[in-house]
Design a protein around this motif. Structure first.
Motif: not given
Length: 291
Positions: A12-17, A172-173, A219-220, A262-264
């Protein structure tokens, strides 16, 4: 070398930024001022001029090398934005997944207006699984300038992001971003800086490759073209001249057959610059095409 970011994760790649390579692609043209404020060479219309010519700005960078004998001119080599020409037309936007927009027309006081010697937008590049190539966003072309203090550079293109993983989890966003940069703006500071010059084009959007199976939260991905620069000088004093063209949108390439839940993806072309002292008229400047 340059703006390529690769993430290989077993799970998994986790987006914290944000993951952001905006403006890390091909460079926009470096604007220059020929410093000949009393000279107007109207109706210049060549696709190529040599380095140092007072008759043209510079082309942006792209996937093709251009010699110093061809660095000026309205032509758009591959995905690079073409330059604005004397007198004071705007630079074209860079391309990639979409075509870059034309810069604005030359000075209307040259008569025979509008005369079309605009910087041409960078071309749309070919993406397919046979050639299997990807590209950074093309750089925007610079506008033609002759008044002291104006440096109408083009915007940089977006870089490349490649993610290989089972899934992406967004905490987060946060976004995955490979936008083209907007072209440099000019702020009048009279009497020394009038900003009455052709402006630069925006950079082309970059490219994002996602080799993943699942997106666990909204996720955008952005691969937008950059905005062309506004012409902020006075048209009452100097007449209409060219704003910058918008950069073309970029590319999202997935390993799945369709857009994942969930992907835009936002891959719009950049907006053209306007003449702020002329009711925000376009004077020939055009938006970049969607990627």
């Amino acid at each position: 070398t340059g703006g390529v970011l690769v993430l290989n994760a077993a799970d998994t790649v986790i987006l914290d930024a944000n993951i952001d390579v905006s403006g890390k692609g091909f460079r926009g043209a470096i604007g220059f001022d020929n410093n000949l404020p009393t000279t107007s060479n109207c109706f210049e219309n060549n696709y190529n001029y040599p380095l140092g010519s007072v008759l043209s700005g510079h082309k942006g960078e792209s996937i093709t090398n251009v010699s110093n004998n061809l660095i000026g001119g309205k032509g758009s080599p591959a995905s690079a934005g073409g330059a604005g020409l004397d007198h004071n037309s705007g630079g074209g936007g860079g391309g990639n997944g979409g075509i870059g927009g034309y810069g604005g027309y030359q000075l209307d006081n040259c008569l025979n207006a509008p005369f079309d010697n605009r910087g041409i937008g960078g071309k749309k590049l070919d993406y397919n699984t046979t050639t299997n190539k990807i590209f950074m966003g093309g750089g925007g072309g610079s506008g033609h300038a002759n008044n002291p203090g104006t440096i109408p550079s083009g915007g940089n293109g977006g870089g490349i992001i490649i993610i290989n993983a089972q899934r992406i989890k967004n905490n987060n966003s946060y976004k995955i971003i490979a936008n083209g940069n907007s072209a440099a703006t000019c702020t009048p500071n009279l009497p020394s800086i009038s900003c009455h010059d052709g402006m630069g084009g925006g950079g082309g959007g970059g490219t994002v490759l996602l080799n993943i199976n699942q997106v666990l939260a909204n996720t955008t991905v952005e691969e937008k073209g950059g905005r062309g620069a506004d012409m902020t000088g006075s048209v009452v004093v100097g007449g209409r001249i060219g704003a910058g063209g918008g950069g073309g949108g970029g590319v999202l390439w997935l390993s799945s057959a369709s857009l994942l839940p969930n992907l835009t993806s936002i891959h719009t072309g950049g907006i053209h610059g306007v003449l702020t002292s002329d009711g925000n008229s376009t004077w020939g400047a055009e938006d970049g095409e969607e990627g």
